[in-house]
Enzyme design. Structure first.
Site, PDB file in Angstrom:
ATOM      1  N   TYR A  27     -37.095  52.029 -62.893  1.00 37.01           N
ATOM      2  CA  TYR A  27     -35.909  52.530 -62.190  1.00 37.01           C
ATOM      3  C   TYR A  27     -36.030  54.040 -61.966  1.00 37.01           C
ATOM      4  O   TYR A  27     -35.787  54.549 -60.879  1.00 37.01           O
ATOM      5  CB  TYR A  27     -34.646  52.199 -63.004  1.00 37.01           C
ATOM      6  CG  TYR A  27     -33.396  52.788 -62.408  1.00 37.01           C
ATOM      7  CD1 TYR A  27     -32.868  52.267 -61.232  1.00 37.01           C
ATOM      8  CD2 TYR A  27     -32.749  53.868 -63.011  1.00 37.01           C
ATOM      9  CE1 TYR A  27     -31.730  52.818 -60.664  1.00 37.01           C
ATOM     10  CE2 TYR A  27     -31.614  54.421 -62.451  1.00 37.01           C
ATOM     11  CZ  TYR A  27     -31.096  53.891 -61.283  1.00 37.01           C
ATOM     12  OH  TYR A  27     -29.976  54.435 -60.721  1.00 37.01           O
ATOM     13  N   GLU A  49     -22.481  51.289 -60.512  1.00 35.06           N
ATOM     14  CA  GLU A  49     -22.040  52.490 -61.241  1.00 35.06           C
ATOM     15  C   GLU A  49     -20.605  52.301 -61.741  1.00 35.06           C
ATOM     16  O   GLU A  49     -20.256  52.740 -62.835  1.00 35.06           O
ATOM     17  CB  GLU A  49     -22.137  53.738 -60.366  1.00 35.06           C
ATOM     18  CG  GLU A  49     -23.567  54.144 -60.005  1.00 35.06           C
ATOM     19  CD  GLU A  49     -24.329  54.814 -61.149  1.00 35.06           C
ATOM     20  OE1 GLU A  49     -23.734  55.033 -62.218  1.00 35.06           O
ATOM     21  OE2 GLU A  49     -25.532  55.099 -60.969  1.00 35.06           O
ATOM     22  N   TRP A  57     -26.326  52.406 -68.950  1.00 33.42           N
ATOM     23  CA  TRP A  57     -26.988  52.025 -67.702  1.00 33.42           C
ATOM     24  C   TRP A  57     -28.044  50.958 -67.966  1.00 33.42           C
ATOM     25  O   TRP A  57     -28.311  50.104 -67.133  1.00 33.42           O
ATOM     26  CB  TRP A  57     -27.583  53.261 -67.034  1.00 33.42           C
ATOM     27  CG  TRP A  57     -28.178  52.951 -65.703  1.00 33.42           C
ATOM     28  CD1 TRP A  57     -29.486  53.027 -65.349  1.00 33.42           C
ATOM     29  CD2 TRP A  57     -27.484  52.464 -64.535  1.00 33.42           C
ATOM     30  NE1 TRP A  57     -29.655  52.624 -64.037  1.00 33.42           N
ATOM     31  CE2 TRP A  57     -28.435  52.275 -63.527  1.00 33.42           C
ATOM     32  CE3 TRP A  57     -26.134  52.163 -64.269  1.00 33.42           C
ATOM     33  CZ2 TRP A  57     -28.106  51.803 -62.254  1.00 33.42           C
ATOM     34  CZ3 TRP A  57     -25.799  51.692 -63.003  1.00 33.42           C
ATOM     35  CH2 TRP A  57     -26.781  51.524 -62.017  1.00 33.42           C
TER      36      TRP A  57
END
Ligand code: ZN
Length: 197
Positions: A27, A49, A57
């Site tokens: 990522y 988000e 995350w």
């Protein structure tokens, strides 16, 4: 400095991406901070988000495929039409974050997203218009968690009916889609270094 992050290569990376987790590293290496102009991807990141609020995350990345499947590939036209049956079904989906407020806000945000597309031609036009199509490069000092830019976009999205779009969430979104580039000075993806892809 030890550049080995445990992932088997010696690329210097942002501190947060040195854990050796393959998904996290990929990522960081391929997505975070890369300028995105595709509405489908921008919608996906905006929704993810929002779902992250209060979670890590890493948790979201691990659930990302399940999210894509559950939310029709993050097609905002489809998500905007979700009714109570669909949101109930999502509340029963163990692959995603089961939070009714977040699920309902995703539907409302899809509707606001479509309105923005209609007004600006694309959400990308709307978003990049805030920075005259030029990414904000890293400043000196520590990476902020919100800025006057994220404050302003957050306020505007809320005015348009979006939720889970507070300034910290929006700043994180701006970093993810490359409107802001916050790769650390030593990172191989820092804009001062040659980009590899
Ligand atoms: Zn980096």
């Amino acid at each position: 400095m030890n550049m080995n992050d445990g992932s088997g290569d010696l690329l210097p990376r942002c501190a947060w991406a040195r854990g050796g987790d393959a998904l996290y590293t990929a990522y960081h290496d391929r997505e975070w901070g890369t300028q995105s102009f595709q509405d489908r991807h921008l919608f996906e990141m905006l929704i993810l988000e929002g779902f992250q609020a209060g979670l890590s995350w890493r948790t979201i990345l691990n659930k990302r495929d399940a999210f894509r499947e559950a939310f029709d590939g993050f097609d905002p036209e489809k998500v905007a039409r979700y009714g109570p049956d669909k949101t109930d079904e999502l509340m029963g989906n163990q692959g995603i974050v089961r939070n009714r407020l977040k699920i309902l806000s995703a539907v409302g945000n899809a509707q606001a997203f479509l309105s923005i597309q209609k007004e600006y031609g694309s959400f990308s036009n709307y978003l990049w218009g805030w920075v005259d199509n030029t990414p904000v490069l890293p400043g000196p000092g520590p990476v902020p968690t919100q800025t006057p830019l994220s404050d302003a976009i957050s306020r505007d999205l809320m005015r348009r009916g979006m939720r889970f779009v507070g300034s910290v969430i929006i700043y994180s979104f701006l970093q993810a889609v490359g409107v802001v580039n916050d790769h650390e000075p030593g990172c191989f993806r820092h804009p001062g270094k040659a980009q590899t892809g």
